[in-house]
Scaffold this active site. Structure first.
Site, PDB file in Angstrom:
ATOM      1  N   LYS A   1       0.837  -1.206   0.000  1.00 31.07           N
ATOM      2  CA  LYS A   1       0.000   0.000   0.000  1.00 31.07           C
ATOM      3  C   LYS A   1       0.871   1.254   0.000  1.00 31.07           C
ATOM      4  CE  LYS A   1      -3.860  -2.384   2.104  1.00 31.07           C
ATOM      5  NZ  LYS A   1      -4.512  -2.862   3.312  1.00 31.07           N
TER       6      LYS A   1
ATOM      7  N   GLN B   1      -4.609  -1.431   9.542  1.00 29.40           N
ATOM      8  CA  GLN B   1      -4.537  -2.775   8.961  1.00 29.40           C
ATOM      9  C   GLN B   1      -5.138  -3.799   9.923  1.00 29.40           C
ATOM     10  OE1 GLN B   1      -3.330  -3.500   5.744  1.00 29.40           O
ATOM     11  NE2 GLN B   1      -4.229  -5.478   6.219  1.00 29.40           N
TER      12      GLN B   1
ATOM     13  N   ASP C   1     -11.194   2.932   3.802  1.00 26.24           N
ATOM     14  CA  ASP C   1     -11.497   1.495   3.725  1.00 26.24           C
ATOM     15  C   ASP C   1     -13.004   1.278   3.598  1.00 26.24           C
ATOM     16  OD1 ASP C   1      -9.496  -0.372   3.603  1.00 26.24           O
ATOM     17  OD2 ASP C   1      -9.115  -0.405   5.762  1.00 26.24           O
TER      18      ASP C   1
END
Ligand code: NAP
Length: 298
Positions: A53, A97, A120
């Site tokens: 990422k 994460q 997200d």
């Protein structure tokens, strides 16, 4: 005949080129898109995802922050870091994460992220917006993996309108938002899960099948209607340790009309849509600030 292979790498390259161009325009106007990625603990898979990422951000011309904390990092300290990033104007997107260590309540952490920076799309405000649909959904952020799946369908000219779509899996990250996106695109949607007694009875009727289970060979040839489009979200290891999906690719390929491989299908699209959401978050900030400038001038 074998199914057309839906190439997530190629589509990602194309979309990331557009994203980089839009990012460079924003940066020139003083709004370089910024993504903060937080990882807690020592999960090796999380480290790989985060590295990918951060690299994707750099390649797209984004500013990125990578914060790594030890396994015993306190939840309160993590919430403090999120509050600081919520207030940081250089940060347009915040990603924590998952999975988090067990002593940290992942829901509390997700809810602490400002919805406008929840790239997200997991915050309850964004999940709710997706559920409501229409203008609310357009103003929210869609979870990256299902959002990427919709782009993959579009890339092969598969319009879900009027089609029967079966989603296998009902997680908040993939299955449920996938079903909502297909519903918004006017598909008739069936959601299957571990308590579905006869999975094949549903999948055999499907024009589109999305498999997000995390178990090899969940979808095999005899479960697929000829000509169906199959998207494989699963990420597993085969007996030789090689990455594989939830679909028996070799078996299903002669039956389906188009399908994603693993690797090289859904996976690259997830990071691409994360970049897209972060870019959109930055563009919204830029639009608000130029509207403010206009209103001060007038
Ligand atoms: P998850 O939270 O574990 O959910 C799995 C879902 O599969 C659950 O809803 C479960 O049903 C259902 N299920 C389990 N066994 C089943 C069976 N025998 N028949 C039908 N349904 C069954 O997993 P997830 O986070 O959604 O991820 C799913 C897979 O996608 C994993 O392999 C993950 O690694 C992968 N993934 C890939 C990406 C990517 O970028 N490519 C992104 C996210 C996830 P219940 O709800 O009844 O338990």
């Amino acid at each position: 005949m074998s199914a057309t292979v839906i190439d997530g790498n190629q589509l990602s390259r194309q979309l990331r080129g557009d994203i980089a161009l839009r990012a460079s325009r924003l940066a020139a106007a003083g709004h370089q898109p910024g993504l903060a990625v937080i990882v807690v603990g020592d999960n090796p898979a999380s480290k790989v995802y985060v590295r990918n990422k951060v690299k994707a951000c750099a390649d797209a011309g984004f500013h990125s922050l990578h914060e790594a904390y030890p396994d015993d990092f306190a939840e309160a300290a993590l919430l403090d870091r999120i509050a600081a990033l919520n207030a940081d104007p250089a940060v347009h997107g915040i990603l924590v994460q998952l999975p988090l260590p067990v002593h940290i309540d992942a829901n509390r952490v997700i809810e602490a992220i400002a919805p406008a920076k929840d790239v997200d799309g997991f915050h309850i405000a964004n999940a709710g917006a997706l559920m409501v649909g229409g203008a609310a959904a357009a103003a929210g952020f869609k979870p990256c993996t299902p959002y990427g799946c919709m782009k993959l369908l579009e890339s092969v000219g598969c319009d879900p309108r009027g089609k029967h779509a079966v989603v296998i899996g009902r997680s908040n990250i993939v299955g449920k938002p996938m079903a909502m996106l297909l519903l918004q695109a006017h598909a008739t949607v069936t959601i299957c899960h571990s308590a579905t007694p006869d999975l094949a009875a549903h999948t055999r009727l499907a024009d589109i099948v999305v498999v997000a289970v995390g178990r090899r060979n969940t979808l095999t040839a005899e479960m697929v209607k000829p000509g169906a489009v199959v998207l494989d979200v699963g990420m597993n290891r085969d007996d030789d340790g090689k990455l594989c999906g939830d679909v028996d690719f070799a078996g299903v390929s002669p039956v389906a009309s188009a399908m994603t491989p693993v690797p090289g299908g859904v996976g690259p699209m997830t990071i691409t849509m994360l970049l897209m959401n972060t870019l959109e978050a930055a563009e919204r900030v830029a639009r608000r600030s130029s509207a403010n400038v206009e209103s001060i001038r007038s």
